[in-house]
Design a protein around this motif. Structure first.
Motif, short mmCIF file in Angstrom:
data_model
loop_
_atom_site.label_atom_id
_atom_site.label_comp_id
_atom_site.label_asym_id
_atom_site.label_seq_id
_atom_site.Cartn_x
_atom_site.Cartn_y
_atom_site.Cartn_z
N TYR A 11 25.65 -35.71 -37.74
CA TYR A 11 26.42 -36.45 -36.73
C TYR A 11 27.78 -35.80 -36.50
O TYR A 11 28.25 -35.67 -35.37
CB TYR A 11 26.57 -37.91 -37.14
N ASN A 12 28.42 -35.35 -37.60
CA ASN A 12 29.71 -34.67 -37.46
C ASN A 12 29.57 -33.36 -36.69
O ASN A 12 30.47 -32.98 -35.94
CB ASN A 12 30.34 -34.42 -38.82
N CYS A 13 28.45 -32.66 -36.88
CA CYS A 13 28.19 -31.44 -36.09
C CYS A 13 28.14 -31.77 -34.61
O CYS A 13 28.73 -31.08 -33.78
CB CYS A 13 26.88 -30.78 -36.52
N TYR A 14 27.43 -32.83 -34.26
CA TYR A 14 27.35 -33.25 -32.86
C TYR A 14 28.73 -33.62 -32.32
O TYR A 14 29.08 -33.26 -31.19
CB TYR A 14 26.39 -34.44 -32.70
N PHE B 20 23.20 -35.94 -45.35
CA PHE B 20 22.61 -35.10 -44.31
C PHE B 20 22.85 -35.68 -42.92
O PHE B 20 23.23 -34.96 -42.00
CB PHE B 20 21.11 -34.93 -44.56
N THR B 21 22.66 -36.99 -42.77
CA THR B 21 22.85 -37.60 -41.45
C THR B 21 24.32 -37.59 -41.04
O THR B 21 24.64 -37.38 -39.87
CB THR B 21 22.29 -39.05 -41.41
N ARG B 22 25.22 -37.80 -42.00
CA ARG B 22 26.66 -37.73 -41.69
C ARG B 22 27.04 -36.32 -41.28
O ARG B 22 27.82 -36.14 -40.33
CB ARG B 22 27.50 -38.17 -42.89
N LEU C 2 25.20 -41.81 -28.99
CA LEU C 2 24.53 -43.09 -29.24
C LEU C 2 23.10 -42.86 -29.75
O LEU C 2 22.65 -43.53 -30.68
CB LEU C 2 24.51 -43.92 -27.96
N LEU C 3 22.41 -41.90 -29.15
CA LEU C 3 21.06 -41.54 -29.62
C LEU C 3 21.10 -41.05 -31.06
O LEU C 3 20.24 -41.39 -31.87
CB LEU C 3 20.46 -40.45 -28.73
N GLN C 4 22.12 -40.25 -31.39
CA GLN C 4 22.25 -39.75 -32.75
C GLN C 4 22.51 -40.89 -33.73
O GLN C 4 21.96 -40.91 -34.82
CB GLN C 4 23.37 -38.70 -32.82
N GLN C 5 23.35 -41.84 -33.33
CA GLN C 5 23.61 -42.99 -34.20
C GLN C 5 22.34 -43.81 -34.43
O GLN C 5 22.05 -44.22 -35.56
CB GLN C 5 24.70 -43.87 -33.59
N ALA D 17 17.62 -45.36 -37.84
CA ALA D 17 16.15 -45.41 -37.83
C ALA D 17 15.55 -44.45 -38.86
O ALA D 17 14.47 -44.71 -39.38
CB ALA D 17 15.63 -45.07 -36.43
N SER D 18 16.26 -43.36 -39.18
CA SER D 18 15.71 -42.39 -40.13
C SER D 18 15.57 -42.97 -41.53
O SER D 18 14.71 -42.53 -42.30
CB SER D 18 16.56 -41.11 -40.15
N PHE D 19 16.40 -43.95 -41.88
CA PHE D 19 16.25 -44.59 -43.21
C PHE D 19 14.96 -45.41 -43.25
O PHE D 19 14.24 -45.39 -44.26
CB PHE D 19 17.47 -45.46 -43.52
N LEU D 20 14.65 -46.11 -42.17
CA LEU D 20 13.36 -46.81 -42.10
C LEU D 20 12.21 -45.81 -42.07
O LEU D 20 11.17 -46.01 -42.70
CB LEU D 20 13.31 -47.68 -40.84
#
Length: 200
Positions: free
Chosen positions: A181-184, A176-178, A124-127, A132-135
């Motif tokens: 997240y897939n790594c996690y 990068f974010t996908r 959930l934190l990663q999501q 938030a990283s786009f902002l």
């Protein structure tokens, strides 16, 4: 007399076998604990490096915060500082909680329930971090534009290539974010498989 000796020897062997079985189970659980914890070592290392970078960037922004002279640049600064200081702490705490979970002290069912909660919290934190990283990308661009060149990111005229660069940056962020997240997801699934081996 021989029957009594056989019974005594049999009882002794049975006791030794039970002790050996108990010792073997303890060794298996300790190895499981170690394998489980090791799953999160690499990602914790990279998150720690990321946290240092975030804190250093946050300190730099704080030192230059007075250059953000409009309400919207200050809002960008506050959002960016909150993200840079809070997000690494929350992620590292969630990683520590999941990594240091004691799989030996609890029974299988309790372990799986505790792991499920810790995993959901981490993902959930990663999501949240992804959205938030786009902002953050735009707020940091506004902050550093003002700090480094004293230009208001929101008021400057932009050529077509700047919009192209922004589009490339957004596409890069998506991939990068996908990937992150897939790594996690892969690491948490792999750790869960290790825990499920205990039941077998």
């Amino acid at each position: 007399m021989e029957l009594e000796q056989i019974q005594a020897t049999w009882a002794k062997l049975t006791l030794e076998l039970e002790q050996q079985k108990k010792l073997t189970n303890e060794i298996i659980l300790q190895m499981t604990q170690e394998r489980y914890s090791n799953k999160f070592k690499t990602i914790t290392f990279y998150e720690s490096i990321g946290a240092v970078i975030c804190f250093a960037t946050g300190i730099y922004i704080l030192a230059n915060f007075t250059k953000l002279n409009t309400w919207y640049l200050m809002a960008c600064g506050v959002f960016t500082l909150a993200f840079l200081f809070l997000m690494p702490i929350l992620v590292l705490r969630a990683l520590k909680r999941i990594k240091n979970m004691n799989v030996i002290a609890k029974n299988y069912q309790e372990t799986i329930v505790a792991y499920g909660r810790a995993k959901n919290n981490l993902l959930l934190l990663q999501q949240f971090g992804i959205y938030a990283s786009f902002l953050l990308m735009f707020s940091t661009a506004a902050i550093f534009s003002k700090i480094w060149s004293n230009k208001d990111f929101f008021l400057i005229e932009r050529d077509g290539w700047i919009y192209g660069a922004i589009l490339v940056a957004v596409i890069f962020m998506v991939f990068f974010t996908r990937w992150g997240y897939n790594c996690y997801k892969n690491i948490t699934a792999s750790a869960e498989d290790i825990l499920k081996e205990v039941e077998q």
